[in-house]
Design a protein around this motif. Sequence first.
Motif, PDB file in Angstrom:
ATOM      1  N   GLY A 314      47.651  55.429 148.089  1.00  0.00           N
ATOM      2  CA  GLY A 314      47.296  56.383 149.131  1.00  0.00           C
ATOM      3  C   GLY A 314      48.330  56.497 150.231  1.00  0.00           C
ATOM      4  O   GLY A 314      48.166  57.305 151.150  1.00  0.00           O
ATOM      5  N   MET A 315      49.421  55.727 150.138  1.00  0.00           N
ATOM      6  CA  MET A 315      50.509  55.837 151.105  1.00  0.00           C
ATOM      7  C   MET A 315      51.575  56.797 150.583  1.00  0.00           C
ATOM      8  O   MET A 315      51.630  57.114 149.396  1.00  0.00           O
ATOM      9  CB  MET A 315      51.129  54.468 151.371  1.00  0.00           C
ATOM     10  CG  MET A 315      50.227  53.510 152.127  1.00  0.00           C
ATOM     11  SD  MET A 315      51.090  51.955 152.506  1.00  0.00           S
ATOM     12  CE  MET A 315      49.854  51.128 153.509  1.00  0.00           C
ATOM     13  N   LEU A 316      52.431  57.242 151.505  1.00  0.00           N
ATOM     14  CA  LEU A 316      53.493  58.186 151.166  1.00  0.00           C
ATOM     15  C   LEU A 316      54.757  57.782 151.897  1.00  0.00           C
ATOM     16  O   LEU A 316      54.724  57.465 153.088  1.00  0.00           O
ATOM     17  CB  LEU A 316      53.068  59.603 151.549  1.00  0.00           C
ATOM     18  CG  LEU A 316      54.052  60.746 151.322  1.00  0.00           C
ATOM     19  CD1 LEU A 316      53.309  62.022 150.929  1.00  0.00           C
ATOM     20  CD2 LEU A 316      54.893  61.029 152.577  1.00  0.00           C
ATOM     21  N   THR A 317      55.888  57.767 151.174  1.00  0.00           N
ATOM     22  CA  THR A 317      57.184  57.546 151.814  1.00  0.00           C
ATOM     23  C   THR A 317      57.975  58.843 151.788  1.00  0.00           C
ATOM     24  O   THR A 317      57.883  59.630 150.839  1.00  0.00           O
ATOM     25  CB  THR A 317      57.988  56.436 151.122  1.00  0.00           C
ATOM     26  OG1 THR A 317      58.137  56.730 149.732  1.00  0.00           O
ATOM     27  CG2 THR A 317      57.294  55.091 151.286  1.00  0.00           C
ATOM     28  N   PHE A 318      58.756  59.044 152.836  1.00  0.00           N
ATOM     29  CA  PHE A 318      59.568  60.241 153.004  1.00  0.00           C
ATOM     30  C   PHE A 318      60.980  59.802 153.364  1.00  0.00           C
ATOM     31  O   PHE A 318      61.202  59.195 154.403  1.00  0.00           O
ATOM     32  CB  PHE A 318      58.955  61.120 154.102  1.00  0.00           C
ATOM     33  CG  PHE A 318      59.805  62.315 154.490  1.00  0.00           C
ATOM     34  CD1 PHE A 318      60.526  63.032 153.555  1.00  0.00           C
ATOM     35  CD2 PHE A 318      59.853  62.733 155.820  1.00  0.00           C
ATOM     36  CE1 PHE A 318      61.289  64.121 153.914  1.00  0.00           C
ATOM     37  CE2 PHE A 318      60.606  63.828 156.199  1.00  0.00           C
ATOM     38  CZ  PHE A 318      61.328  64.522 155.246  1.00  0.00           C
ATOM     39  N   HIS A 319      61.925  60.081 152.461  1.00  0.00           N
ATOM     40  CA  HIS A 319      63.330  59.745 152.678  1.00  0.00           C
ATOM     41  C   HIS A 319      64.125  61.043 152.748  1.00  0.00           C
ATOM     42  O   HIS A 319      64.509  61.606 151.707  1.00  0.00           O
ATOM     43  CB  HIS A 319      63.863  58.864 151.542  1.00  0.00           C
ATOM     44  CG  HIS A 319      63.204  57.536 151.451  1.00  0.00           C
ATOM     45  ND1 HIS A 319      63.359  56.691 150.376  1.00  0.00           N
ATOM     46  CD2 HIS A 319      62.367  56.883 152.294  1.00  0.00           C
ATOM     47  CE1 HIS A 319      62.658  55.586 150.556  1.00  0.00           C
ATOM     48  NE2 HIS A 319      62.041  55.695 151.716  1.00  0.00           N
ATOM     49  N   PRO A 320      64.347  61.587 153.953  1.00  0.00           N
ATOM     50  CA  PRO A 320      65.115  62.827 154.064  1.00  0.00           C
ATOM     51  C   PRO A 320      66.568  62.616 153.642  1.00  0.00           C
ATOM     52  O   PRO A 320      67.085  61.497 153.673  1.00  0.00           O
ATOM     53  CB  PRO A 320      64.991  63.187 155.547  1.00  0.00           C
ATOM     54  CG  PRO A 320      64.669  61.910 156.233  1.00  0.00           C
ATOM     55  CD  PRO A 320      63.902  61.082 155.260  1.00  0.00           C
ATOM     56  N   ALA A 321      67.224  63.695 153.230  1.00  0.00           N
ATOM     57  CA  ALA A 321      68.621  63.613 152.819  1.00  0.00           C
ATOM     58  C   ALA A 321      69.495  63.154 153.991  1.00  0.00           C
ATOM     59  O   ALA A 321      69.208  63.450 155.143  1.00  0.00           O
ATOM     60  CB  ALA A 321      69.096  64.971 152.312  1.00  0.00           C
ATOM     61  N   GLY A 322      70.558  62.413 153.656  1.00  0.00           N
ATOM     62  CA  GLY A 322      71.530  62.081 154.685  1.00  0.00           C
ATOM     63  C   GLY A 322      71.807  60.611 154.880  1.00  0.00           C
ATOM     64  O   GLY A 322      72.674  60.249 155.680  1.00  0.00           O
ATOM     65  N   PHE A 323      71.093  59.745 154.169  1.00  0.00           N
ATOM     66  CA  PHE A 323      71.389  58.313 154.313  1.00  0.00           C
ATOM     67  C   PHE A 323      71.167  57.612 152.979  1.00  0.00           C
ATOM     68  O   PHE A 323      70.464  58.101 152.097  1.00  0.00           O
ATOM     69  CB  PHE A 323      70.538  57.666 155.417  1.00  0.00           C
ATOM     70  CG  PHE A 323      69.057  57.672 155.154  1.00  0.00           C
ATOM     71  CD1 PHE A 323      68.446  56.631 154.477  1.00  0.00           C
ATOM     72  CD2 PHE A 323      68.267  58.719 155.595  1.00  0.00           C
ATOM     73  CE1 PHE A 323      67.078  56.632 154.229  1.00  0.00           C
ATOM     74  CE2 PHE A 323      66.893  58.731 155.357  1.00  0.00           C
ATOM     75  CZ  PHE A 323      66.306  57.680 154.671  1.00  0.00           C
ATOM     76  N   THR A 324      71.772  56.426 152.858  1.00  0.00           N
ATOM     77  CA  THR A 324      71.625  55.626 151.649  1.00  0.00           C
ATOM     78  C   THR A 324      70.269  54.939 151.646  1.00  0.00           C
ATOM     79  O   THR A 324      69.821  54.433 152.671  1.00  0.00           O
ATOM     80  CB  THR A 324      72.732  54.559 151.583  1.00  0.00           C
ATOM     81  OG1 THR A 324      73.999  55.219 151.588  1.00  0.00           O
ATOM     82  CG2 THR A 324      72.605  53.713 150.330  1.00  0.00           C
ATOM     83  N   HIS A 325      69.620  54.921 150.505  1.00  0.00           N
ATOM     84  CA  HIS A 325      68.372  54.176 150.384  1.00  0.00           C
ATOM     85  C   HIS A 325      68.282  53.601 148.978  1.00  0.00           C
ATOM     86  O   HIS A 325      69.061  53.935 148.092  1.00  0.00           O
ATOM     87  CB  HIS A 325      67.157  55.042 150.726  1.00  0.00           C
ATOM     88  CG  HIS A 325      67.104  56.335 149.992  1.00  0.00           C
ATOM     89  ND1 HIS A 325      67.842  57.431 150.365  1.00  0.00           N
ATOM     90  CD2 HIS A 325      66.419  56.722 148.897  1.00  0.00           C
ATOM     91  CE1 HIS A 325      67.596  58.440 149.559  1.00  0.00           C
ATOM     92  NE2 HIS A 325      66.739  58.032 148.637  1.00  0.00           N
ATOM     93  N   GLY A 326      67.320  52.719 148.803  1.00  0.00           N
ATOM     94  CA  GLY A 326      67.158  52.029 147.532  1.00  0.00           C
ATOM     95  C   GLY A 326      66.077  50.977 147.656  1.00  0.00           C
ATOM     96  O   GLY A 326      65.260  51.010 148.579  1.00  0.00           O
ATOM     97  N   PRO A 327      66.059  50.015 146.731  1.00  0.00           N
ATOM     98  CA  PRO A 327      64.975  49.028 146.721  1.00  0.00           C
ATOM     99  C   PRO A 327      64.990  48.124 147.945  1.00  0.00           C
ATOM    100  O   PRO A 327      66.040  47.881 148.542  1.00  0.00           O
ATOM    101  CB  PRO A 327      65.240  48.234 145.436  1.00  0.00           C
ATOM    102  CG  PRO A 327      66.693  48.408 145.182  1.00  0.00           C
ATOM    103  CD  PRO A 327      67.025  49.795 145.641  1.00  0.00           C
ATOM    104  N   HIS A 328      63.802  47.637 148.301  1.00  0.00           N
ATOM    105  CA  HIS A 328      63.709  46.638 149.355  1.00  0.00           C
ATOM    106  C   HIS A 328      64.348  45.327 148.892  1.00  0.00           C
ATOM    107  O   HIS A 328      64.457  45.074 147.679  1.00  0.00           O
ATOM    108  CB  HIS A 328      62.244  46.399 149.738  1.00  0.00           C
ATOM    109  CG  HIS A 328      61.711  47.409 150.700  1.00  0.00           C
ATOM    110  ND1 HIS A 328      60.530  48.078 150.503  1.00  0.00           N
ATOM    111  CD2 HIS A 328      62.204  47.865 151.878  1.00  0.00           C
ATOM    112  CE1 HIS A 328      60.309  48.904 151.522  1.00  0.00           C
ATOM    113  NE2 HIS A 328      61.308  48.797 152.360  1.00  0.00           N
ATOM    114  N   PRO A 329      64.788  44.479 149.831  1.00  0.00           N
ATOM    115  CA  PRO A 329      65.507  43.252 149.448  1.00  0.00           C
ATOM    116  C   PRO A 329      64.755  42.364 148.464  1.00  0.00           C
ATOM    117  O   PRO A 329      65.340  41.872 147.499  1.00  0.00           O
ATOM    118  CB  PRO A 329      65.717  42.546 150.794  1.00  0.00           C
ATOM    119  CG  PRO A 329      65.756  43.653 151.795  1.00  0.00           C
ATOM    120  CD  PRO A 329      64.774  44.672 151.292  1.00  0.00           C
ATOM    121  N   LYS A 330      63.457  42.149 148.672  1.00  0.00           N
ATOM    122  CA  LYS A 330      62.702  41.294 147.759  1.00  0.00           C
ATOM    123  C   LYS A 330      62.625  41.916 146.375  1.00  0.00           C
ATOM    124  O   LYS A 330      62.710  41.220 145.358  1.00  0.00           O
ATOM    125  CB  LYS A 330      61.303  41.037 148.310  1.00  0.00           C
ATOM    126  CG  LYS A 330      61.260  40.167 149.556  1.00  0.00           C
ATOM    127  CD  LYS A 330      59.826  39.984 150.036  1.00  0.00           C
ATOM    128  CE  LYS A 330      59.769  39.180 151.314  1.00  0.00           C
ATOM    129  NZ  LYS A 330      58.366  39.044 151.822  1.00  0.00           N
TER     130      LYS A 330
END
Length: 381
Positions: A314-330
């Motif tokens: 039921g949660m939502l993540t939003f990653h707008p264009a313009g930065f690097t993202h990927g998996p969390h450290p764990k």
Amino acid sequence: MRKWISFPHREGVCSRQAHADFPEEGIYERELGRGGFFGPASHIHHRHAPTDWVSWEGPLRPRLLDLNGLKEESSALSPWVVPDILSNPHCKMRVWRLAEPMPFLVRNADGDELLFIHQGAGELFCDYGHLSFSEGDYLLIPRGTMWRLEPSAPLFVLMIEATNDSFQLPEKGLVGNHAIFDPAALGVPAIDDAFLAQQSEEPWSLQIKRHSQVSVVTWPFNPLDAIGWHGDLCVVRLNWRDIRPLMSHRYHLPPSAHTTFVASRFVVCTFVPRPIESDPGALKVPFYHNNDDFDEVLFYHAGDFFSRDNIEKGMLTFHPAGFTHGPHPKAFAAGQAYAKKFTDEVAVMLDTRDALMLGEVCERVENREYVNSWQRQSKEQ
């Protein structure tokens, strides 16, 4: 006519294959790509994780919304009165809660509507007949269709509108028409006893949404009075359990391999359970990347979301264009250790070519600490 500049080049210490067989221990690969994983790309190897930031200022940031908290705002008999969660000129995303039968019909004259049933079950009545649905179903409703829902269990629905557009299927290329899901798995409405039983000579109204404004038309009878039809345009139903994902044991496939529906300016993908890559040299979690041509949205439906920490259904993540993202450290460490052999996550992804704007209602349910969940101290906890 246009053509990307293309000159495959190697520089310094690098792998021969993207997402596999890294040349050194303890390095991090980052993909810089264009066209949402379909265009040219380069893969840069770093000594530090690209997401090991220590501070973040300004409005461009990864966001986490707990849509479970929008109970009052999303509860309504009509889907046209619930607020937008995310929107741009080509796409709108809403969440809608419905616990009782709709006493009127609705029609979206602005574009096709895609309903994902996150919770609940019920009956759909529309121009084409009657169709039962349940948790995990997509309902694709063509623009201009009259429809209503009768819940048999309270509904929590994710709604995605293709504004002034239509939803179509992706080209499946080499894998053929029956891969990912067989068109025979699609459910369609029927002119059955339930549909005929709801026809009446009592007054019914229709709420038509056009340019985000609602008009109401009333008849002295139920306009869902069809006795039959033929053609190849109608409402269709697809459950995520009927999706058989593409896989490679030696290569982590990009999200585009999981595309389910395509509009002109965005795609909808579905992540479903699958084996994790088993080749010793293969990356086993989503790769760090810059998807600079698309905004990325993920709605978490069920399971353990293996690339994220502290994410619930039921949660939502939003990653707008313009930065690097990927998996969390764990999650990245668990992938390196090959701690899991199988994913059990189910999620709906929306990738849009045009920047999405957050609705005002999102402010109350945003976790503003989400941007800090990649920080180095997260590894030490």
